[in-house]
Scaffold this active site. Structure first.
Site, PDB file in Angstrom:
ATOM      1  N   THR B 137       0.680   7.871   2.511  1.00 16.37           N
ATOM      2  CA  THR B 137       2.057   7.376   2.564  1.00 16.37           C
ATOM      3  C   THR B 137       2.689   7.557   3.951  1.00 16.37           C
ATOM      4  O   THR B 137       2.481   8.556   4.617  1.00 16.37           O
ATOM      5  CB  THR B 137       2.897   8.133   1.525  1.00 16.37           C
ATOM      6  N   GLY B 176       1.300  16.579   0.939  1.00 10.98           N
ATOM      7  CA  GLY B 176       1.460  18.001   0.658  1.00 10.98           C
ATOM      8  C   GLY B 176       0.648  18.837   1.632  1.00 10.98           C
ATOM      9  O   GLY B 176      -0.456  18.441   2.033  1.00 10.98           O
ATOM     10  N   GLU B 419       0.804   9.382  -6.872  1.00  8.64           N
ATOM     11  CA  GLU B 419      -0.364   8.743  -7.499  1.00  8.64           C
ATOM     12  C   GLU B 419       0.014   7.426  -8.157  1.00  8.64           C
ATOM     13  O   GLU B 419      -0.558   7.053  -9.174  1.00  8.64           O
ATOM     14  CB  GLU B 419      -0.987   9.687  -8.528  1.00  8.64           C
TER      15      GLU B 419
HETATM   16  C1  LIG Z   1       6.370  15.332  -4.181  1.00  8.30           C
HETATM   17  C2  LIG Z   1       5.586  14.209  -3.577  1.00  8.30           C
HETATM   18  C3  LIG Z   1       4.319  14.464  -3.086  1.00  8.30           C
HETATM   19  C4  LIG Z   1       3.583  13.457  -2.450  1.00  8.30           C
HETATM   20  N1  LIG Z   1       2.354  13.753  -1.940  1.00  8.30           N
HETATM   21  C5  LIG Z   1       1.691  12.807  -1.240  1.00  8.30           C
HETATM   22  C6  LIG Z   1       0.448  13.104  -0.586  1.00  8.30           C
HETATM   23  O1  LIG Z   1      -0.038  14.227  -0.675  1.00  8.30           O
HETATM   24  N2  LIG Z   1      -0.141  12.133   0.162  1.00  8.30           N
HETATM   25  C7  LIG Z   1       0.392  10.897   0.283  1.00  8.30           C
HETATM   26  O2  LIG Z   1      -0.186  10.070   0.967  1.00  8.30           O
HETATM   27  N3  LIG Z   1       1.559  10.572  -0.323  1.00  8.30           N
HETATM   28  C8  LIG Z   1       2.216  11.501  -1.073  1.00  8.30           C
HETATM   29  N4  LIG Z   1       3.412  11.176  -1.690  1.00  8.30           N
HETATM   30  C9  LIG Z   1       3.962   9.831  -1.575  1.00  8.30           C
HETATM   31  C10 LIG Z   1       3.834   9.025  -2.873  1.00  8.30           C
HETATM   32  O3  LIG Z   1       2.510   8.719  -3.097  1.00  8.30           O
HETATM   33  C11 LIG Z   1       4.705   7.761  -2.776  1.00  8.30           C
HETATM   34  O4  LIG Z   1       6.048   8.181  -2.718  1.00  8.30           O
HETATM   35  C12 LIG Z   1       4.482   6.877  -3.984  1.00  8.30           C
HETATM   36  O5  LIG Z   1       3.264   6.236  -3.867  1.00  8.30           O
HETATM   37  C13 LIG Z   1       5.593   5.820  -4.159  1.00  8.30           C
HETATM   38  O6  LIG Z   1       5.685   5.007  -3.049  1.00  8.30           O
HETATM   39  P1  LIG Z   1       7.063   4.757  -2.292  1.00  8.30           P
HETATM   40  O7  LIG Z   1       7.706   6.066  -2.064  1.00  8.30           O
HETATM   41  O8  LIG Z   1       6.760   3.893  -1.162  1.00  8.30           O
HETATM   42  O9  LIG Z   1       7.958   3.970  -3.336  1.00  8.30           O
HETATM   43  P2  LIG Z   1       8.386   2.438  -3.196  1.00  8.30           P
HETATM   44  O10 LIG Z   1       7.204   1.576  -3.335  1.00  8.30           O
HETATM   45  O11 LIG Z   1       9.266   2.273  -2.023  1.00  8.30           O
HETATM   46  O12 LIG Z   1       9.216   2.303  -4.544  1.00  8.30           O
HETATM   47  C14 LIG Z   1      10.621   2.236  -4.586  1.00  8.30           C
HETATM   48  C15 LIG Z   1      11.050   1.381  -5.755  1.00  8.30           C
HETATM   49  O13 LIG Z   1      10.606   0.055  -5.583  1.00  8.30           O
HETATM   50  C16 LIG Z   1       9.938  -0.421  -6.723  1.00  8.30           C
HETATM   51  N5  LIG Z   1       8.865  -1.326  -6.314  1.00  8.30           N
HETATM   52  C17 LIG Z   1       7.978  -1.144  -5.319  1.00  8.30           C
HETATM   53  N6  LIG Z   1       7.148  -2.191  -5.246  1.00  8.30           N
HETATM   54  C18 LIG Z   1       7.496  -3.056  -6.224  1.00  8.30           C
HETATM   55  C19 LIG Z   1       7.022  -4.318  -6.668  1.00  8.30           C
HETATM   56  N7  LIG Z   1       6.005  -4.912  -6.084  1.00  8.30           N
HETATM   57  N8  LIG Z   1       7.629  -4.900  -7.710  1.00  8.30           N
HETATM   58  C20 LIG Z   1       8.648  -4.320  -8.316  1.00  8.30           C
HETATM   59  N9  LIG Z   1       9.157  -3.131  -7.942  1.00  8.30           N
HETATM   60  C21 LIG Z   1       8.579  -2.505  -6.899  1.00  8.30           C
HETATM   61  C22 LIG Z   1       9.401   0.827  -7.384  1.00  8.30           C
HETATM   62  O14 LIG Z   1       9.221   0.653  -8.752  1.00  8.30           O
HETATM   63  C23 LIG Z   1      10.484   1.855  -7.080  1.00  8.30           C
HETATM   64  O15 LIG Z   1      11.469   1.785  -8.051  1.00  8.30           O
HETATM   65  C24 LIG Z   1       4.139  12.170  -2.342  1.00  8.30           C
HETATM   66  C25 LIG Z   1       5.417  11.916  -2.860  1.00  8.30           C
HETATM   67  C26 LIG Z   1       6.126  12.910  -3.476  1.00  8.30           C
HETATM   68  C27 LIG Z   1       7.494  12.616  -4.014  1.00  8.30           C
END
Ligand SMILES: Cc1cc2nc3c(=O)[nH]c(=O)nc-3n(C[C@H](O)[C@H](O)[C@H](O)COP(=O)(O)OP(=O)(O)OC[C@H]3O[C@@H](n4cnc5c(N)ncnc54)[C@H](O)[C@@H]3O)c2cc1C
Ligand SMILES: Cc1cc2nc3c(=O)[nH]c(=O)nc-3n(C[C@H](O)[C@H](O)[C@H](O)COP(=O)(O)OP(=O)(O)OC[C@H]3O[C@@H](n4cnc5c(N)ncnc54)[C@H](O)[C@@H]3O)c2cc1C
Lengths: 662, 662
Positions: B137, B176, B419
């Site tokens: 991410t 993490g 995930e």
């Molecule tokens: C505590 C924590 C630990 C983490 N650990 C790791 C890690 O170790 N390594 C790592 O790489 N990442 C890590 N992450 C990141 C995590 O994997 C991402 O936050 C997650 O994959 C969601 O992606 P995003 O934040 O870009 O959400 P976004 O994709 O920006 O989602 C935001 C909103 O948009 C909506 N949305 C997105 N795309 C679409 C679509 N095509 N159609 C309709 N709605 C959509 C979603 O449903 C959501 O409501 C961590 C996150 C957290 C909170």
């Protein structure tokens, strides 16, 4: 500023500023609030962004610093009216350890103190020469107030009350600002006169020395430790070891103890309910503003955030373009507006009551008390869940405290518990509705008051929805009909089940126990109806008073979405007894999709209209200029762990860990 | 110990210990887990109660201390198997900064590294001589992985990749243990060879010196600041300024870059999904255990807590006797058991797949991938909301961190986001279901695999529920029929709407956008069916394998409550197209009330069976001996604000505040 936000702002269908005036009660009032908000936002003492990086003790100290500064500003700017001070506290936007002082301590003296007692304590309290709080809840008792164990025994010989905490569970537990800050306290204790139990009453008790803040003799007091949030507030515990207070420290506006120990009871036992209604009106208003903040953050971020192109090679979509994102956020946007009008309504009801009370007219009290209990529950429940929906819709970044949403949620949710556990509140309203329904059944032709008059018409139960087109679903009369019908149906079912349980041999007490889950549903259903009714009425009044068409149009769209969304959300209630069928639900769903599309171009303008400063939002995702990534990055650099390149604990733990053999 | 709990424990209808064995896979395994749990619980380094009173930095340091001690214990007790180590970490019960190392870093090397790469890095990683994490991410991209901006440009001349973060939004954000702990990292970056984009691939990068832990040249790394919880975990950010790594640091099990820059693509593009399924199986299991913890706390507390007598003069009621409290908690208790069996099922499916994969059989991959996506979403959503329901049902004390519930919630909820964002996961499953449904429609007689075979039978849509008595609702076949019918109905509606949108002139992409909200519903509906199906099957198998009647009886009651509660919760889905009518819903509601009553006497035993230590629960309200008030009081005394009688900040802030003139 972010180009997408600029574009969205340019394309609004209505004049944003006019809606802001409408929300805050006119141009003058809005500008006044803005002056105060800007004064606070530009004052370094009131900065909020450091809160993310401070320990609990540091946060408590910082809030004391703000409290001191608050009093300085009152003097400096001559903010002597209650309203001015309230505006200032609202702009500071933190749970200050004087919150209970102004919100509960002073109102209790006003509500329950005699004229003499008011004359004695109010000037001290209003000038903040003492700091007070409100101590009712104990370790062992919250909802069941008659079960409180703290005792105030009257000692005729000295004309004193002796306050005592006979058990561990008698320990006062939870009162805000009790732990470290307050010098005084209204304590609720069971009055005992010559071994006779006289029920629970309020007593004024000094807790700490005004010289050096040490607890007075016989008083054990402290902080109850960490909470979900509320770090700035020293919720406390308190134990009494035979603490003596003079007789005139019992608040005696209603019940009295004469010097010789004669006890006389209050004339109208429900009169103290008025203060509760006042608090609930405040809580309902806060449900709107808190939800509005969360929605502002989520909507702005969802305009800036882009994720996935529709087709490969195309630019990525703003996530607010996704139907599911709109379906999550726009009903909450509509709800924030709906609750705003509910707040106005209940405040109006309260002022009318206060006016009537002066002429000894208590007639609206039962309705007001029951209605406000239900509305307090419904609005706090929906706002709480709504904040979390907003947070989750921001994806990973929503989980950062820098988004502002975790703190907003964790600080907000106790509103579902304090001033009456929501579930217990629902029983109060449901009991009231069942009673009226029973009366109406027993006496056809009886007229019931305002909001509950639909309980008269049991013929309503035979009526069916006729909204078989998308268009018909936009008719407020049809929307209200559906909500009324649902509420009446649930009340009637409850009443029938009560009878059925009693026919099975239960007495009334046990029969009520057997329908408690249904009573919660009843209370919610009625409260939804009240909220919608007020939204519809408010728009009617605005129309009558010449509000411009673009504003009326957008408010009507929000009202429609509110009405239809919450039918969809509880669809089973409406379908179960055939009020609706798929003939009506298909156009219902279609109309909801249409409404989401209608709101989309105005979404940013609709949150902008709430007019929150960046200070008030306290969110890297919700910043007005949309520079969300820059702000996240910048704020994160303040994290104490980032002070050194090498981790604190490297030498003690990481290095030995890496070198250890297994 | 608390007398009520003792009484409840004595009155259980089944042998608790046997159910514990059943949950943990037999007596031997249970006793092994207990030995480890007790070792941890009695070890002062692992104590958890101090966490409530520490600053973020202190919490991080404490977790490093635990990590070091963990490695010491592995050596001391010869815990060399992966399972032993996993048991130990689970018993420690904290988000340790080696969580990503074992959960993502090592599995990614195993899954995506060549044999040679595995030989090089796995021994180092498994002996914890390096600490790794998984950095996918970025600030600007999470869900849309192909949008990642970090670049790995191949430099043929030196046979190196040059890693670079060209924009602010290319900054890795969230991984993490990235901020301060990790020495190594698998970085996902877009591979560029001679200006040709070759898609996103994983690269092994050393971040910090193994000598002194300083970040290596070109690497900017730090902590992203405070989160809703997860204080012990240094989620981090990471930027590359033209960092060079050797060619063999690209993980090349599937795609490869030859020395001359020739790029070859993976044979089976979905193969890396397997690791994701593995993680999701883990997450689903955790949904069960986390919800089980919350329910354990709430049920025990609700037995100890008394509030209100039924009639004045009578003793107060345990709040667990109230119908609304049972209606809040018992379905969650049932769900915790349901998810336990779902976890078993998905782990089994995964092992079967791994076995098949060795023989190049990938056939179950699509079903497994889609199913696990849906189950991950459903279970994490329900568990998250369920923890909050438990907290709220504890009234005011639930809001204290000492209840354990706020931390449980705030630490758990990111499972809805990481995930794979739950909503996005739902689309994956819904797409799969729509595709199969389309196939089945096009080709009647087609056989669809296991869980989705009901999509073949569109005649199911014409069938109606015939559960017109309370008794009939206990028939598993009828319960499953209802869930299948609902799922099929929603899939069919979605498919029809897709066609309708396209007939209105939309292309398929836009048509899908128009039904996204419905797709989320589809995914949930199917997943409910899978959970129930597995619960029913598990009981059947237990019956067949001779499990005792009392255990079978109580599991059946839980399974019934799970089935009926979630019909009631989504009643609209079942009513909308006439599958149910009030003929069936009245006995449904009545049966649910009956099931709540049936569970009441076994409630404490059912949570006891999960066998959590007080260490694992970390809750003053959930303590096994039921001394909740004593524990709350005692723990609160540790609050740093209580170190002095007079508040920190009194002299600087409170005294001047009280004295200031207004
Ligand atoms: C505590 C924590 C630990 C983490 N650990 C790791 C890690 O170790 N390594 C790592 O790489 N990442 C890590 N992450 C990141 C995590 O994997 C991402 O936050 C997650 O994959 C969601 O992606 P995003 O934040 O870009 O959400 P976004 O994709 O920006 O989602 C935001 C909103 O948009 C909506 N949305 C997105 N795309 C679409 C679509 N095509 N159609 C309709 N709605 C959509 C979603 O449903 C959501 O409501 C961590 C996150 C957290 C909170
Ligand atoms: C942040 C915060 C600030 C507070 N500030 C103050 C303060 O300043 N001063 C003060 O005096 N107090 C304060 N309180 C205490 C608060 O008023 C009580 O917690 C609240 O009244 C709920 O009571 P309880 O905790 O006893 O809940 P309980 O009554 O124990 O409720 C627990 C559960 O039992 C259920 N239940 C209870 N009774 C019944 C029934 N008869 N039938 C069915 N179900 C039932 C409830 O619905 C709930 O689910 C504060 C609490 C919090 C969290």
């Amino acid at each position: 500023p972010n180009a997408d936000l600029v574009r969205e702002r340019g394309a609004a269908s209505f004049p944003v500023r006019d809606l802001t005036y409408l929300v805050y009660g006119g141009q003058e009032r809005t500008e006044h609030l803005e002056r105060i908000a800007n004064m606070v936002a530009s004052d370094p003492v009131f900065r909020k962004t450091d809160r993310f990086f401070l320990s609990r003790t540091e946060q408590y100290r910082r809030s004391l610093e703000k409290v001191r500064h608050y009093k300085e500003l009152i003097a400096k700017h001559n903010l002597h009216s209650e309203l001015d001070q309230q505006d200032l506290r609202q702009a500071i936007d933190e749970d200050l350890p004087i919150g209970l002082h102004v919100g509960m301590f002073i109102p209790t003296i006003v509500g329950q103190g005699t004229d003499e007692q008011q004359k004695k304590w109010l000037p001290l309290a209003r000038a903040y020469k003492i700091i007070g709080t409100y101590a009712q809840t104990e370790l062992g008792h919250g909802s069941f107030i008659r079960g409180l164990e703290t005792v105030a025994t009257y000692d005729k010989s000295t004309q004193e009350f002796v306050l005592n905490s006979p058990t561990l569970t008698a320990t006062k537990w939870w009162p805000g600002a009790l732990g470290k800050t307050s010098t005084h306290c209204v304590v609720f204790a069971r009055l005992v006169i010559s071994d006779r139990e006289c029920g629970v009453h309020p007593f004024m008790v000094q807790l700490r020395s005004l010289e050096n803040h040490e607890p007075l003799k016989g008083i054990t007091v402290g902080d109850i430790g960490p909470k979900f949030a509320y770090e700035t507030m020293d919720n406390g515990f308190l134990r009494f070891d035979h603490v003596r207070i003079p007789r005139d420290h019992m608040l005696m506006r209603f019940a009295q103890v004469a010097a010789d120990g004669t006890y006389s009871t209050p004339p109208h036992s429900k009169v103290s309910y008025a203060t509760m209604v006042f608090m609930r009106a405040y809580i309902i208003g806060t449900a709107s503003s808190t939800l509005a903040k969360a929605v502002t953050i989520a909507v702005r971020y969802s305009c800036v955030r882009k994720q996935f192109p529709l087709r490969s090679g195309e630019p990525e979509q703003q996530i607010l373009n996704y139907q599911n994102q709109q379906a999550a956020l726009f009903p909450l946007l509509a709800t924030a507006y709906a609750f705003h009008f509910t707040g106005n309504y209940i405040r109006q009801m309260y002022s009318d009551f206060v006016r009537g009370m002066r002429a000894q007219d208590f007639s609206v009290l039962p309705e007001m008390h029951a209605t406000s209990a239900g509305l307090k529950s419904l609005t706090t429940w929906i706002a709480s869940a709504g904040i979390e929906t907003c947070r989750a819709s921001c994806g990973g970044h929503g989980y950062s405290k820098l988004s502002g949403l975790p703190s907003l949620y964790a600080n907000y949710i106790p509103a579902c518990t304090y001033e009456g556990d929501n579930t217990v509140m629902c029983f109060q309203l449901a009991r009231y509705l069942l009673k009226l329904y029973g009366k109406a059944q027993a006496k056809p032709g009886l007229r019931l008051p305002g909001n509950v008059s639909y309980l008269e018409k049991s013929t309503l139960l035979d009526e069916r929805c006729d909204a078989s087109t998308e268009e018909l679903w936009l008719d407020p009369a049809r929307q209200l009909h559906a909500y009324r019908n649902r509420a009446l149906r649930l009340v009637a079912n409850c009443a029938n089940r009560l009878v059925a349980e009693m026919q099975k041999g239960k007495d009334e007490v046990l029969a009520v126990e057997a329908i408690k889950s249904d009573m919660v549903k009843v209370a919610k259903a009625h409260s939804y109806y009240v909220v919608l009714n007020n939204f519809v009425n408010a728009i009617e009044q605005l129309r009558a008073s010449g509000t411009s068409t673009p504003i009326l149009r957008v408010l009507k769209t929000l009202c429609d979405l509110f009405a239809l969304h919450f039918i969809q959300a509880d669809l089973g209630d409406f379908l179960e007894y055939g009020y609706l069928s798929s003939l009506h639900t298909e156009p219902l769903h279609a109309q909801i999709r249409r409404l989401l599309e209608a709101i989309r171009p105005d979404a940013v303008a609709l949150v902008d209209a709430f007019n929150f400063t960046d200070h008030a939002l306290g969110s890297a995702l919700g910043v007005h200029n949309g520079r969300v990534y820059e702000t996240l990055f910048e704020w994160a650099q303040q994290e104490p762990l980032n002070k050194t390149q090498v981790a604190p604990g490297y030498h003690e733990y990481i290095k030995p860990f890496l070198l250890a053999k297994m």
